[in-house]
Write an enzyme that holds these catalytic residues in place. Sequence first.
Site, mmCIF file in Angstrom:
data_model
loop_
_atom_site.group_PDB
_atom_site.id
_atom_site.type_symbol
_atom_site.label_atom_id
_atom_site.label_comp_id
_atom_site.label_asym_id
_atom_site.label_seq_id
_atom_site.Cartn_x
_atom_site.Cartn_y
_atom_site.Cartn_z
ATOM 1 N N GLY A 7 -1.123 46.721 123.419
ATOM 2 C CA GLY A 7 -1.780 47.424 124.533
ATOM 3 C C GLY A 7 -3.286 47.243 124.451
ATOM 4 O O GLY A 7 -4.057 48.172 124.681
ATOM 5 N N GLN A 11 -7.856 50.996 128.328
ATOM 6 C CA GLN A 11 -9.173 51.611 128.183
ATOM 7 C C GLN A 11 -9.614 51.672 126.710
ATOM 8 O O GLN A 11 -10.726 51.269 126.363
ATOM 9 C CB GLN A 11 -9.127 53.042 128.750
ATOM 10 C CG GLN A 11 -10.456 53.733 128.722
ATOM 11 C CD GLN A 11 -10.346 55.253 128.723
ATOM 12 O OE1 GLN A 11 -9.260 55.821 128.537
ATOM 13 N NE2 GLN A 11 -11.462 55.923 128.943
ATOM 14 N N ASP A 33 -0.732 42.459 125.025
ATOM 15 C CA ASP A 33 -0.626 43.372 126.158
ATOM 16 C C ASP A 33 0.445 42.834 127.092
ATOM 17 O O ASP A 33 0.784 41.650 127.030
ATOM 18 C CB ASP A 33 -1.981 43.455 126.889
ATOM 19 C CG ASP A 33 -2.091 44.706 127.731
ATOM 20 O OD1 ASP A 33 -2.689 45.691 127.254
ATOM 21 O OD2 ASP A 33 -1.560 44.732 128.863
ATOM 22 N N TYR A 137 4.477 63.574 129.912
ATOM 23 C CA TYR A 137 3.644 62.890 128.916
ATOM 24 C C TYR A 137 3.478 63.768 127.681
ATOM 25 O O TYR A 137 3.628 63.303 126.545
ATOM 26 C CB TYR A 137 2.300 62.600 129.585
ATOM 27 C CG TYR A 137 1.220 62.026 128.708
ATOM 28 C CD1 TYR A 137 1.307 60.731 128.208
ATOM 29 C CD2 TYR A 137 0.067 62.765 128.437
ATOM 30 C CE1 TYR A 137 0.277 60.196 127.449
ATOM 31 C CE2 TYR A 137 -0.964 62.240 127.682
ATOM 32 C CZ TYR A 137 -0.848 60.949 127.195
ATOM 33 O OH TYR A 137 -1.874 60.433 126.449
#
Length: 318
Positions: A7, A11, A33, A137
Amino acid sequence: MKALIIGSGGQIGTELAKALRDKYGQENLITSDINENPIEPNFYTVDATDKKAVEKLIVQEQVDEIYLMAAILSAKAEQFPMRAWQINMNILFNLLELFKEGLFKKLFWPSSIAVFGPHTPKIQTPQYTVTDPNSVYGISKLAGERWVEYYFLKHGLDIRSLRYPGVISWKVQPGGGTTDYAIEMFHYALRGEKFVSYINRDEPLPMIYIDDAIKATLQLMDAPSKNLTVRSSYNLAGVSFTPGELAEAIRKYIPEFEVEYRPDFRQKIARSWPDSIDDSYARKDWNWQHEFDLDAIVKEMLTNLQSHFYQDYDLSIK
Ligand code: AKB
């Protein structure tokens, strides 16, 4: 030491890649990624939910430590609950099992302030307290915390974790988080546009500047194992502010900046999260100390965004 980020295009992954490249040298950092990245060195396009592909990469590159930065964040997870649950849990389980098989030596897995819920004490939320998350989440992060601690206790796997607050950064925009409003606000201010906030003016949330978040991640990974008393996930604090306070701090440099408040479903998520975090375990166990306060964050964000993306905007910051 050879590190792998799964990943790396996100960000935090983007900035972590730079920090790890500086630390270990370009040849010792592998990035991956789901989205292609034709310019990044030692990069592999890999779907983190594909256990065989992840295993192949770890074996082929003989990786020592892994940073698992791929996840579906809080707001997006509410829109696709089953998909978010499967992705967030499967990529973690795949790695835990590969770790158990002895394929690598150390794992970093990020948790979040989302593990807390409406009955958690909101001010200076302690490390050990009520955790009753009511977002998909948050439920996945809390379950993940239980599992990483379980694999440590049962199998002795060296897994380290932080409960990240909202991370503020300028290079790559996050996607699908509740705390993303804070980053969007800077972009609107520099474009000279009014910002419509989906979080209430007076809703405080814990936040941290990206440099502090990266520093904490590296510090925790470097800490001697015997010093770590938390094997689920460490509380981590930077600053806390409301959208109203952030807008005021931006107005010191862009006085004409306007914000309107039109809360949506993300306000409910924000309301269930802490206002501020007690990170004394991190301070005691591995000497954590944040550096960036609200004004320092605002200055960093405005100057960096202006010089990289909004050169037409005439900003003067002393
Ligand atoms: C989100 O808003 O979903 C994330 C987080 C706090 O984990 N930034």
